[in-house]
Design a protein around this motif. Structure first.
Motif, short mmCIF file in Angstrom:
data_model
loop_
_atom_site.label_atom_id
_atom_site.label_comp_id
_atom_site.label_asym_id
_atom_site.label_seq_id
_atom_site.Cartn_x
_atom_site.Cartn_y
_atom_site.Cartn_z
N GLY A 11 0.81 -1.22 0.00
CA GLY A 11 0.00 0.00 0.00
C GLY A 11 0.84 1.26 0.00
N SER A 12 1.92 1.25 0.77
CA SER A 12 2.80 2.41 0.82
C SER A 12 3.47 2.63 -0.54
CB SER A 12 3.86 2.25 1.91
OG SER A 12 4.72 1.16 1.64
N LEU A 13 3.86 1.54 -1.19
CA LEU A 13 4.48 1.64 -2.51
C LEU A 13 3.50 2.24 -3.52
CD1 LEU A 13 6.73 1.05 -4.55
CD2 LEU A 13 5.85 -1.30 -4.74
N LEU A 14 2.27 1.78 -3.52
CA LEU A 14 1.27 2.29 -4.45
C LEU A 14 0.97 3.77 -4.19
CD1 LEU A 14 -1.21 -0.73 -4.60
CD2 LEU A 14 0.58 -0.12 -6.23
N TYR A 15 0.95 4.17 -2.94
CA TYR A 15 0.72 5.58 -2.61
C TYR A 15 1.85 6.45 -3.17
CZ TYR A 15 -0.16 9.86 0.06
OH TYR A 15 -0.41 11.16 0.41
N MET A 16 3.09 5.95 -3.05
CA MET A 16 4.23 6.72 -3.55
C MET A 16 4.22 6.86 -5.06
SD MET A 16 7.42 5.27 -1.32
CE MET A 16 6.92 4.12 -0.06
N VAL A 17 3.56 5.93 -5.74
CA VAL A 17 3.58 5.94 -7.21
C VAL A 17 2.46 6.81 -7.77
CG1 VAL A 17 3.30 4.54 -9.29
CG2 VAL A 17 4.65 3.67 -7.37
N TYR A 18 1.22 6.48 -7.45
CA TYR A 18 0.11 7.07 -8.19
C TYR A 18 -0.27 8.47 -7.74
CZ TYR A 18 0.14 2.50 -10.22
OH TYR A 18 0.55 1.35 -10.88
N PRO A 19 -0.62 8.71 -6.48
CA PRO A 19 -0.90 10.10 -6.12
C PRO A 19 0.35 10.98 -6.14
CG PRO A 19 -1.75 8.57 -4.46
CD PRO A 19 -0.85 7.79 -5.35
N THR A 20 1.47 10.45 -5.62
CA THR A 20 2.65 11.29 -5.42
C THR A 20 3.36 11.63 -6.72
OG1 THR A 20 2.95 10.25 -3.26
CG2 THR A 20 4.79 11.52 -4.13
N ILE A 21 3.64 10.62 -7.55
CA ILE A 21 4.39 10.88 -8.78
C ILE A 21 3.47 11.23 -9.94
CG2 ILE A 21 5.86 9.86 -10.55
CD1 ILE A 21 7.34 8.36 -8.51
N LEU A 22 2.57 10.33 -10.30
CA LEU A 22 1.81 10.50 -11.53
C LEU A 22 0.85 11.69 -11.46
CD1 LEU A 22 1.12 6.83 -12.63
CD2 LEU A 22 2.96 8.38 -13.29
N PHE A 23 0.33 11.99 -10.30
CA PHE A 23 -0.52 13.17 -10.17
C PHE A 23 0.30 14.37 -9.69
CE2 PHE A 23 -3.13 15.90 -7.35
CZ PHE A 23 -3.93 16.47 -8.33
N GLY A 24 1.01 14.18 -8.57
CA GLY A 24 1.70 15.30 -7.94
C GLY A 24 2.78 15.93 -8.79
N PHE A 25 3.72 15.11 -9.28
CA PHE A 25 4.83 15.68 -10.02
C PHE A 25 4.44 16.10 -11.44
CE2 PHE A 25 7.36 14.08 -6.56
CZ PHE A 25 8.35 15.05 -6.45
N ALA A 26 3.38 15.50 -11.96
CA ALA A 26 2.89 15.96 -13.26
C ALA A 26 2.34 17.38 -13.14
CB ALA A 26 1.81 15.01 -13.78
N LEU A 27 1.53 17.64 -12.11
CA LEU A 27 1.00 18.99 -11.92
C LEU A 27 2.12 19.95 -11.55
CD1 LEU A 27 -1.29 20.97 -11.78
CD2 LEU A 27 -1.77 20.23 -9.43
N TRP A 28 3.06 19.50 -10.71
CA TRP A 28 4.18 20.36 -10.33
C TRP A 28 5.01 20.75 -11.56
CZ3 TRP A 28 5.91 23.16 -6.40
CH2 TRP A 28 7.27 23.51 -6.35
N GLY A 29 5.25 19.79 -12.42
CA GLY A 29 6.01 20.08 -13.63
C GLY A 29 5.29 21.08 -14.52
N HIS A 30 3.96 20.97 -14.60
CA HIS A 30 3.18 21.93 -15.38
C HIS A 30 3.30 23.34 -14.79
CE1 HIS A 30 -0.16 23.69 -17.62
NE2 HIS A 30 -0.64 24.11 -16.47
N LEU A 31 3.22 23.43 -13.47
CA LEU A 31 3.33 24.73 -12.82
C LEU A 31 4.71 25.34 -13.03
CD1 LEU A 31 1.51 23.96 -9.44
CD2 LEU A 31 0.59 25.24 -11.39
N MET A 32 5.76 24.51 -12.90
CA MET A 32 7.12 25.01 -13.09
C MET A 32 7.34 25.48 -14.52
SD MET A 32 8.84 25.00 -10.28
CE MET A 32 10.46 25.31 -11.00
N ARG A 33 6.70 24.82 -15.47
CA ARG A 33 6.87 25.20 -16.87
C ARG A 33 6.08 26.46 -17.22
NH1 ARG A 33 3.78 24.29 -21.38
NH2 ARG A 33 2.34 23.00 -20.19
#
Length: 316
Positions: free
Chosen positions: A209-231
């Motif tokens: 469960g911890s691994l899945l949390y680190m992948v889907y909300p944190t990376i695929l959602f979080g860093f995708a939106l963060w990258g958009h904001l930084m750009r």
């Protein structure tokens, strides 16, 4: 920044803050480098088959994968595995704001205000107190690793700002192809196959469960939106948002992990966050402006005797 983007960014800060406690839980089941490898493997596969490769040079994908995956999370996981607490890690990682702005000024010519130096000094004092914490939640090796992770995050910020991918999520997914093999080989080289086998046989539902949390909300959602904001927006407009991460990070670490908050640690955290606030917001300038409005004084003449200065005479 539109309200919808701002609220989405705040949600990302909540996810990232809680993620530090989740990482601590995951490290109880996995070797840190294996955990990093699996995290990015799941972030890349199968998503990479559904996203077209971003129209950016390969070097940007490779460099982002190195600094974002191997540098930022490899070092963070290793530092926490070496005894650096989840709550403090959520604070120290926000030094990326200083690194990002400093590097943007040196490499991209962005202007840096004097308050950057003031905020940096205050945060540095806080970091000195972090190193002095003696409750068992800080180690020297762990501190070096986590500070290095924050610097790597800053470099990754500049890479995505330079690459300017049209689809930040696709960029994140394709860059996630870089870390899995190097991180797996590092885990195998340091711990042997027994470490890898032990991680899989003991992970349980909590580890999964911890691994899945680190992948889907944190990376695929979080860093995708963060990258958009930084750009899309200026660095100085986006970086302050991460001030929310340590608030949620400390709260979740205390609630989920029972992490204590002593006087020394509380003082260190306060100074680091205060340094970030001074860096990101012109607090001193606003106070001086309000003081000037409330206490207007006589405007002194530029030339003794009340005469107009030469440039004023010419202008008239």
């Amino acid at each position: 920044m539109p309200l919808s983007r701002f609220l989405g960014a705040v949600l990302v800060m909540v996810i990232w803050g809680v993620n530090f406690a989740i990482i601590d839980i995951g490290l109880r089941s996995f070797d840190p480098y294996l955990l990093a490898s699996l995290r990015f493997l799941l972030a890349a596969v199968p998503a990479v088959f559904f996203f077209k490769r971003p129209n950016v040079p390969w070097r940007y994908l490779l460099l982002y994968g190195v600094f974002f995956g191997i540098g930022q999370f490899g070092l963070l996981f290793a530092g926490m595995d070496l005894g650096f607490s989840a709550g403090l890690a959520s604070v120290v990682m926000q030094l990326q704001a200083f690194w990002t702005i400093g590097l943007a000024a040196g490499l991209m010519g962005e202007r840096v205000s004097p308050r950057y130096l003031v905020g940096f000094v205050v945060a540095a004092v806080g970091m000195g107190l972090v190193a002095a914490v003696t409750d068992g939640s800080v180690t020297a090796a762990g501190t070096v690793m986590v500070v290095g992770a924050s610097l790597s995050w800053a470099v990754a910020n500049l890479i995505i700002k330079k690459a300017k991918p049209e689809n930040a999520l696709a960029f994140t997914v394709w860059a996630s192809l870089v870390p899995p093999i190097p991180m797996f080989l590092l885990s195998l080289g340091l711990g042997g196959w027994g470490t890898v086998e032990h991680s899989f046989t003991t992970m349980g539902w909590t580890g999964l469960g911890s691994l899945l949390y680190m992948v889907y909300p944190t990376i695929l959602f979080g860093f995708a939106l963060w990258g958009h904001l930084m750009r899309t927006y200026r660095t100085s407009r986006v970086a302050p948002l991460t001030l929310l991460v340590p608030i949620f990070g400390m709260a979740s670490s205390m609630l989920l992990l029972g992490e204590p908050l002593g006087t020394m640690k509380a003082t260190a955290i306060t100074l680091v966050i205060l340094g970030l606030v001074l860096n990101q917001f012109d607090v001193i300038g606003k106070v001086r402006a309000r003081w000037a409005l409330r206490h207007p004084g006589p405007v002194p003449s530029a030339v003794p005797g009340g005469e107009k200065p030469a440039d004023a005479t010419k202008a008239s």
